[in-house]
Design a protein around this motif. Structure first.
Motif, short mmCIF file in Angstrom:
data_model
loop_
_atom_site.label_atom_id
_atom_site.label_comp_id
_atom_site.label_asym_id
_atom_site.label_seq_id
_atom_site.Cartn_x
_atom_site.Cartn_y
_atom_site.Cartn_z
N ILE A 176 9.58 -5.34 12.60
CA ILE A 176 9.39 -3.94 12.23
C ILE A 176 8.39 -3.96 11.08
N ALA A 177 7.27 -3.24 11.21
CA ALA A 177 6.19 -3.46 10.24
C ALA A 177 5.37 -2.21 10.00
N SER A 178 4.92 -2.07 8.76
CA SER A 178 3.99 -1.01 8.40
C SER A 178 2.54 -1.47 8.50
N ARG A 179 2.28 -2.72 8.35
CA ARG A 179 0.93 -3.25 8.54
C ARG A 179 0.70 -3.41 10.04
N MET A 180 -0.37 -2.77 10.55
CA MET A 180 -0.56 -2.76 11.99
C MET A 180 -0.71 -4.15 12.57
N HIS A 181 -1.43 -5.03 11.86
CA HIS A 181 -1.63 -6.36 12.43
C HIS A 181 -0.39 -7.24 12.34
N ALA A 182 0.57 -6.89 11.51
CA ALA A 182 1.85 -7.60 11.60
C ALA A 182 2.49 -7.32 12.95
N CYS A 183 2.40 -6.06 13.40
CA CYS A 183 2.91 -5.70 14.73
C CYS A 183 2.09 -6.35 15.83
N VAL A 228 0.02 -8.87 3.52
CA VAL A 228 -1.15 -8.92 2.64
C VAL A 228 -0.75 -9.76 1.43
N LEU A 229 -1.44 -10.86 1.22
CA LEU A 229 -1.01 -11.86 0.25
C LEU A 229 -1.38 -11.45 -1.17
N ASP A 230 -0.85 -12.21 -2.13
CA ASP A 230 -1.02 -11.85 -3.53
C ASP A 230 -2.49 -11.93 -3.93
N LEU A 254 0.83 -1.21 0.00
CA LEU A 254 0.00 0.00 0.00
C LEU A 254 0.86 1.25 0.00
N LEU A 255 1.87 1.29 0.86
CA LEU A 255 2.70 2.49 1.00
C LEU A 255 3.80 2.55 -0.05
N TRP A 256 4.14 1.42 -0.67
CA TRP A 256 5.22 1.37 -1.66
C TRP A 256 4.85 2.13 -2.93
N HIS A 257 3.55 2.24 -3.18
CA HIS A 257 3.03 2.92 -4.36
C HIS A 257 2.33 4.21 -3.94
N ALA A 302 -5.66 -7.05 -6.09
CA ALA A 302 -5.60 -5.72 -5.47
C ALA A 302 -4.18 -5.15 -5.60
N ALA A 303 -4.12 -3.86 -5.88
CA ALA A 303 -2.82 -3.22 -6.12
C ALA A 303 -1.97 -3.11 -4.88
N ASP A 304 -2.59 -3.14 -3.69
CA ASP A 304 -1.82 -2.86 -2.48
C ASP A 304 -1.30 -4.12 -1.79
N ASN A 305 -1.33 -5.28 -2.47
CA ASN A 305 -0.81 -6.48 -1.81
C ASN A 305 0.71 -6.38 -1.67
N ASP A 306 1.24 -7.07 -0.67
CA ASP A 306 2.66 -6.93 -0.32
C ASP A 306 3.59 -7.84 -1.11
N VAL A 307 3.06 -8.91 -1.69
CA VAL A 307 3.92 -9.98 -2.20
C VAL A 307 4.86 -9.52 -3.32
N PRO A 308 4.38 -8.86 -4.38
CA PRO A 308 5.32 -8.47 -5.43
C PRO A 308 6.43 -7.56 -4.94
#
Length: 356
Positions: free
Chosen positions: A270-277, A226-228, A189-192, A231-237
């Motif tokens: 260390i995480a940007s996704r709140m639920h990872a934290c 966030v898995l593949d 999400l934040l990468w783009h 949706a454009a904001d997934n983390d996998v790619p």
């Protein structure tokens, strides 16, 4: 006891949404151990729930052709999670309006509706404030997951019935393994380009953080939370491409259990996704959120967890992370966070019992 959990599920590519679903079910079963829990969300809807648009919901309200009212009436309780942070117009009025309409449909069907532990607000538009006030007023109980949300609800005319914490803390913890050193979650999400932070600066922050940590001998693996999906904001790619560039391990879990096992195996997340934290902290693993919205600080502050870096306001977020690692005993202090969170569930349990 039949309970419908709205806007969370056990199949979403967003593992935070899965944590919300599993945690809400766990909270329900603290009160009713043998409850039957059903999930409904945008990605996994049934024919009786035409949530594609407000027009389809309005048509169903008039015609009752699909049987939405009858289906909703088959439950003893509805818990409206609003995906944890979507009780707000920040994600658009259409989303907020559809969520509110389904909750109102349950109320009209005679089923108690509880706004489950979640962030409340912000409502920044006139229409958003109207929808927010209406949903708060019509709910049979309102549970906030942080003090700022409780105060916000009061300012909008409805004091909450309970303050809790995030339901991820209701999930069972795995033993900490210490097999990995640092697990760094990178947000697609934040990468783009996004409405939260400067994406170019976010990319620089992530890469500099990896460089600074590895320069001191830390081993850093990159985690998708966030898995593949389409949706454009997934983390996998992002995680896979960046791992190739940096020569790092890419961690792509397949389920909520997988990601909880990963973060339980780490010395630090260390995480940007709140639920990872939160998945980490709920199991005693120290976590440093790279926060990008209002939902982080109040929840973590209530739990007396100090190690949060705000990407919107901190001028040097990498320096802030390094200082926290060097100046605090994060592993020791993280051990108390889950205890504080679980103690807060008693009020939420009483609120659930009170409406049935």
């Amino acid at each position: 006891m039949r309970v419908l959990v709205l806007w969370a599920d056990d199949r979403s590519p967003n593992l935070g949404v899965r944590a919300l679903g599993a945690g809400t079910a766990a909270l329900v079963r603290r009160v009713w151990p043998h409850a039957e829990v059903t999930f409904q969300n945008f990605g996994h809807r049934i024919p009786q729930l035409p949530i594609g648009s407000m027009r389809s919901l309005a048509r169903e309200h008039v015609t009752r052709r699909r049987g939405m009212t009858e289906w909703l009436a088959g439950f003893d309780l509805v818990i409206d999670t609003r995906s944890g942070d979507s009780f707000s117009d920040s994600y658009g009025l259409r989303r907020m309006a559809i969520m509110s309409a389904v909750a109102e449909g349950a109320s009209r069907a005679g089923v108690p509706v509880v706004l489950g532990p979640q962030t409340i607000g912000p409502f920044t538009s006139r229409r958003g404030r109207w929808l927010g006030r209406r949903a708060l007023a019509r709910a049979d109980a309102v549970i906030a997951r942080d003090s700022a949300s409780a105060e916000y609800a009061s300012r909008h005319g409805r004091p909450v019935d309970a303050r809790s914490s995030d339901v991820v803390f209701a999930l069972p913890a795995l033993p900490r393994a210490g097999e990995r050193d640092v697990v760094l979650n990178v947000s697609g999400l934040l990468w783009h380009p996004n409405p939260h932070v400067d994406f170019a600066r976010y990319r620089e922050t992530v890469c500099e953080l990896h460089e600074r940590l590895t320069a001191t001998g830390r081993e850093v693996a990159l985690l998708a939370h966030v898995l593949d999906s389409p949706a454009a904001d997934n983390d996998v790619p992002v995680v896979q491409e960046l791992a190739r560039e940096l020569g790092a391990e890419a961690l792509v879990p397949g389920s909520l259990d997988d990601v909880r096992e990963v973060v339980a195996s780490a010395n630090l997340v260390i995480a940007s996704r709140m639920h990872a934290c939160l998945n980490a902290l709920s199991q005693g693993t120290p976590a440093i959120p790279l926060a990008y919205s209002r939902k982080f600080a109040p929840l973590l502050g209530d739990l007396e967890w100090y190690a949060t870096v705000d990407l919107r306001s901190d001028p040097e977020p990498v320096d802030a992370v390094i200082r926290m690692i060097e100046c605090h005993d994060l592993a020791r202090d993280a051990g108390h966070v889950a205890e504080r969170a679980r103690a807060a569930f008693a009020d939420a349990e009483r609120a659930l019992v009170g409406v049935v």
